[in-house]
Design a protein around this motif. Structure first.
Motif, PDB file in Angstrom:
ATOM      1  N   ILE A   1      -7.710  -1.592   5.665  1.00  0.00           N
ATOM      2  CA  ILE A   1      -6.733  -1.979   5.483  1.00  0.00           C
ATOM      3  C   ILE A   1      -8.336  -3.327   7.236  1.00  0.00           C
TER       4      ILE A   1
ATOM      5  N   ASP B   1       2.719  -3.605   5.332  1.00  0.00           N
ATOM      6  CA  ASP B   1       2.215  -2.931   5.090  1.00  0.00           C
ATOM      7  C   ASP B   1       2.851  -1.331   5.958  1.00  0.00           C
TER       8      ASP B   1
ATOM      9  N   ASN C   1       0.681  -1.120  -0.454  1.00  0.00           N
ATOM     10  CA  ASN C   1       0.047   0.003  -0.206  1.00  0.00           C
ATOM     11  C   ASN C   1       0.791   1.664   0.068  1.00  0.00           C
TER      12      ASN C   1
ATOM     13  N   ARG D   1      -0.416  -3.264  13.043  1.00  0.00           N
ATOM     14  CA  ARG D   1      -2.134  -3.509  13.452  1.00  0.00           C
ATOM     15  C   ARG D   1      -1.406  -4.310  14.567  1.00  0.00           C
TER      16      ARG D   1
ATOM     17  N   TYR E   1      -7.335   3.999   1.877  1.00  0.00           N
ATOM     18  CA  TYR E   1      -7.321   2.594   2.337  1.00  0.00           C
ATOM     19  C   TYR E   1      -8.106   1.962   3.204  1.00  0.00           C
TER      20      TYR E   1
END
Length: 420
Positions: A311, A231, A150, A235, A309
């Motif tokens: 996610i 990414d 991304n 996260r 984006y």
């Protein structure tokens, strides 16, 4: 100093007889060779040196940049001199021919296709002896050669190609960009230099193609980018239903001036807890297990704009007594769908699936299923498919699996329907 190197270039004519020396030294052929020697040695002493056009009215037709062009396209000065000397009696056209026939034909480490491309480049250089001061083999530059998932990257003409394009669109112009991989996403922008901004949603080697009109002919260039699995958004490792979870932009991007403009929930089972929503870290709470969606809008200085984006993250329910549960239940009568099931035992890591049996089910599904499933040890996700058929059925899968704390093969059942 540049004049000294230029005149030293003329001294190399000493192998010629007196008549040829005078003829060569004061011709386009000889002056262009000396101009090239001047460029090569000045460049070796001063890396930032760039030759400027000869400005004396009446003489500029003699001082061409063919040596500079050939050096930038991979020829050595020794090879160029070999071609120059081989054409001592035939001048400019002989030098052109000698580079193609004598020099390139002697290469043993190039394929015939590569040799043919270099002959074509030599033709372009000698037919455009003032303007070809760039490497025609590669005119594309990427902001980064290696990026994460991304992560936005800008591709455009390199500096030499931009200079040529700004001089005249007849010399070099972009016809179009092509993203060879289906997971590449092109982002609109306001630049007038035909840049391409793109990001990728899967890791691997990615190809970008540029088609350009170069000195009246179409040429295609390829640029490869390496996309790793990291990414742009960090996260939580193990998101749980009901617990506050934190997402944040990677520090390397923040250091480069990239900013979060907005966090948002992407579905009605995802609750945004961060206020205001443009803080670097986004805090969320998930109300149901399964695949949940977090949205983030990111500002890139190089783009002078934002990209939004989505996610995706897998959320578990610690209160669930299911060993495996379906993450993406199908719509009514959905066939040929890849299903994903999550290992759901809290505090226990699954290490592998030995085999899967499909009991008391549609016969065709049993045969098809045997070769169609896959298991990702890192995420604990099992993927499988249900084949196309004329009715809807319930399936009972028996899964034989192992966990980190034991060598024993365990057994679990998972009930699946091809309808909701």
């Amino acid at each position: 100093m540049s004049t000294m190197f230029h005149e030293l270039g003329h001294i190399s004519h000493n192998r010629l007889n007196d008549f040829n020396y005078s003829f060569v030294a004061h011709s386009k052929y000889g002056e262009s060779w000396a101009t090239g020697v001047e460029y090569a040695y000045m460049k070796s002493v001063f890396p930032e040196y760039e030759y400027t056009y000869y400005s004396s009215e009446g003489d500029s037709w003699m001082y061409k940049h063919v040596v500079q062009g050939m050096l930038k396209n991979g020829f050595t000065l020794q090879e160029i001199q070999h071609g120059f000397n081989a054409a001592a009696s035939s001048g400019w056209d002989g030098w052109h021919k000698a580079m193609k026939d004598n020099v390139i034909n002697q290469w043993t480490d190039r394929s015939e296709e590569e040799k043919a491309e270099m002959r074509e480049i030599v033709d372009i250089i000698f037919n455009n002896p003032v303007d070809v001061t760039l490497d025609l083999r590669d005119i594309v530059e990427a902001e980064y050669e290696s990026i994460g998932l991304n992560q936005l990257v800008r591709l455009r003409l390199n500096e030499d190609a931009r200079k040529l394009s700004s001089k005249s669109s007849n010399l070099l112009s972009i016809e179009g960009w092509e993203i060879a991989d289906s997971d590449g996403v092109s982002v609109p922008h306001q630049y007038t230099d035909n840049s391409l901004f793109v990001y990728f949603t899967r890791p691997g080697r990615k190809k970008i193609r540029l088609t350009a009109n170069v000195f009246g002919g179409e040429r295609v260039y390829e640029k490869e980018l390496n996309v790793d699995s990291q990414d742009i958004v960090e996260r939580p490792a193990d998101p749980i239903v009901g617990r506050e979870e934190v997402f944040k932009l990677r520090q390397t991007l923040t250091d480069a001036g990239v900013e979060v403009k907005k966090w948002a929930s992407g579905d009605n089972k995802t609750e945004l807890l961060s206020f205001p929503s443009n803080v670097p870290n986004g805090r969320f709470r998930f109300t149901e297990k399964g695949e949940r969606t977090v949205k983030v809008t990111v500002y890139y200085p190089t783009l002078r704009g934002t990209v939004e984006y989505e996610i995706k993250t897998l959320v578990r329910d610690p209160e669930s007594d299911e060993i495996f549960y379906i993450l993406n239940p199908p719509e009514l009568f959905a066939y040929d769908t890849t299903y994903r099931a999550m290992y759901g035992v809290v505090g226990e890591k699954i290490t592998g699936i030995e085999r899967i049996e499909c009991d008391h089910c549609h016969y065709l599904f049993y045969l098809y299923f045997d070769d169609s499933w896959s298991f990702d040890r890192n995420s604990g996700v099992l993927s499988f498919s249900i084949p196309k058929h004329g009715t809807y059925l319930d399936y009972c899968l028996t899964i034989f699996y192992t966990v980190e704390s034991s060598d024993d093969v365990r057994e679990a059942r998972l009930f699946v329907s091809n309808y909701r």
